[in-house]
Scaffold this active site. Structure first.
Site, short mmCIF file in Angstrom:
data_model
loop_
_atom_site.label_atom_id
_atom_site.label_comp_id
_atom_site.label_asym_id
_atom_site.label_seq_id
_atom_site.Cartn_x
_atom_site.Cartn_y
_atom_site.Cartn_z
N GLU A 1 7.71 -6.83 1.33
CA GLU A 1 6.53 -6.68 2.19
C GLU A 1 5.52 -7.81 1.93
OE1 GLU A 1 5.62 -4.74 4.57
OE2 GLU A 1 6.64 -2.80 4.44
N TYR B 79 -15.02 0.95 -7.51
CA TYR B 79 -16.30 1.64 -7.37
C TYR B 79 -17.14 1.51 -8.64
CZ TYR B 79 -13.67 3.42 -3.45
OH TYR B 79 -12.90 3.48 -2.32
N ARG C 169 -10.68 9.63 1.52
CA ARG C 169 -10.61 10.26 2.84
C ARG C 169 -11.77 11.21 3.06
NH1 ARG C 169 -4.04 11.01 2.36
NH2 ARG C 169 -3.55 8.80 2.81
N LYS D 288 0.86 -1.18 0.00
CA LYS D 288 0.00 0.00 0.00
C LYS D 288 0.89 1.23 0.00
CE LYS D 288 -3.74 2.32 2.50
NZ LYS D 288 -4.63 2.27 3.69
N LYS E 139 -2.04 -1.52 -3.86
CA LYS E 139 -2.91 -0.34 -3.86
C LYS E 139 -2.04 0.91 -3.99
CE LYS E 139 -6.33 2.03 -0.94
NZ LYS E 139 -7.01 2.06 0.37
N SER F 253 -10.02 5.55 -5.14
CA SER F 253 -10.98 6.64 -5.36
C SER F 253 -10.50 7.67 -6.37
CB SER F 253 -11.27 7.32 -4.02
OG SER F 253 -10.07 7.82 -3.43
N LYS G 169 1.14 10.13 5.69
CA LYS G 169 1.30 8.76 6.16
C LYS G 169 2.60 8.14 5.64
CE LYS G 169 -3.70 8.28 6.65
NZ LYS G 169 -4.88 7.40 6.58
#
Length: 329
Positions: A237, A317, A207, A197, A252, A278, A221
């Site tokens: 990872e 979506y 968000r 991610k 992602k 998004s 982040k």
């Protein structure tokens, strides 16, 4: 004119031969629908994600019914936490009567065969909008956050979630969650690890949708999500998460990271999911609404490209529309 022995265009000439040699196919089986659930009655439009709404639990069941009718295998739930329920310790995340937990129970009661995936992360529940607990300097601390994530994951499994999906990027959280699930008898609960991610600029509309943008403010982040410049790190990872007991891994965002999807699939051959996030959705919708792109053609092409790169399933979506388009042919 000399004869050509090799004419690749021969196989492209007619629809029947194009279909016979087609290497990848997108079907509703490949799609997962993310849904935002809120405590308010009815539905509420999300301005930065045209066509996407926050829904109450009763409306969620209607959305789930559409997904089932279209052959979509699973929904991914994202709760919108009221401001008064947010705290520094994110305790609402593992409240057995919390919004996510109630939504899971409602879905499994109404549609027991529909897969229910829950987000395991603290950002919807913290007053600062970070995915974990913070120290006095504002740094997200790893091990205390993992302890909280374990409690959240267990509460989701107890509510009936089929898949818990840690999206926080803390070190060691997959192993801790797997051990806790096994110890509690939830041996069939699957873990979808957000393993690669990235700290992406494409998350903005999400968000807004979950109500964490205002809490995060100008924060970022970068100390736990991955640097977009890195590729080898993603392979490491993913390997760690698989070793710790992940059943599926996630890359992602989607389109800007198709090279990572291909590398992960080639390296491990494990079930590899991709989140078409998004920002990707919002760009296509905005361009289509302005008449600059054909929404159906471009959305399906984007999804097919993710599938071609190695994805086994795609959170998108566009899931409901894409399933309708695919069925229509």
């Amino acid at each position: 004119m000399s004869a050509l022995r090799q004419r690749p265009r021969r196989l492209r000439r007619d629809d029947f031969s194009r279909r016979l040699v087609r290497e990848n196919r997108l079907t509703p089986d490949d799609l997962i629908l993310p849904v935002f659930v809120h405590e308010l009655p009815g539905r509420e439009a999300i301005g930065s994600m045209p066509g996407v709404e926050r829904v109450s639990i009763d409306e969620l069941l209607k959305v789930a019914g559409e997904a089932v009718a279209l052959g979509i295998p699973a929904l991914a739930l994202f709760p919108v936490t009221p401001l008064e329920a947010k705290s520094l310790d994110a305790a609402e995340a593992w409240n057995p009567q919390g919004l996510a937990q109630r939504a899971v129970r409602a879905l499994k009661a109404a549609y027991p065969a529909l897969g229910v995936i829950t987000d395991v992360a603290l950002d919807p529940f913290t007053t600062h909008g970070q995915d974990g607990l913070i120290d006095d300097s504002g740094y997200v601390v790893n091990d205390a956050t993992v302890d909280a994530l374990v409690k959240q994951a267990l509460s989701h499994a107890e509510a009936g979630a089929d898949v818990v999906a840690p999206s926080d990027m803390m070190d060691g959280r997959i192993g801790a969650i797997r051990d806790a699930l096994e110890a509690a008898g939830h041996v069939h609960t699957r873990i979808l690890a957000y393993s690669a991610k990235y700290a992406s600029a494409f998350y903005g509309p999400f968000r807004d949708a979950v109500g964490s943008a205002g809490n995060l403010g100008k924060g970022n982040k970068y100390t736990y999500q991955m640097d977009p410049a890195n590729s080898d790190e993603a392979i490491r990872e993913v390997g760690l998460d698989l070793d710790e007991g992940a059943d599926m891994v996630m890359v992602k965002p989607g389109l800007p990271y198709l090279d990572i999807v291909r590398r992960v699939k080639d390296a491990y051959g494990a079930p590899t999911f991709v989140y078409q996030v998004s920002g990707e959705y919002a760009m296509l919708k905005a361009a289509a609404q302005n008449g600059w792109l054909d929404e159906r053609a471009c959305a399906l092409e984007a999804l097919l490209s993710i599938k071609r790169a190695g994805a086994d399933a795609i959170l998108t979506y566009f899931a409901l529309d894409a399933a309708r388009w695919l069925r229509a042919g």
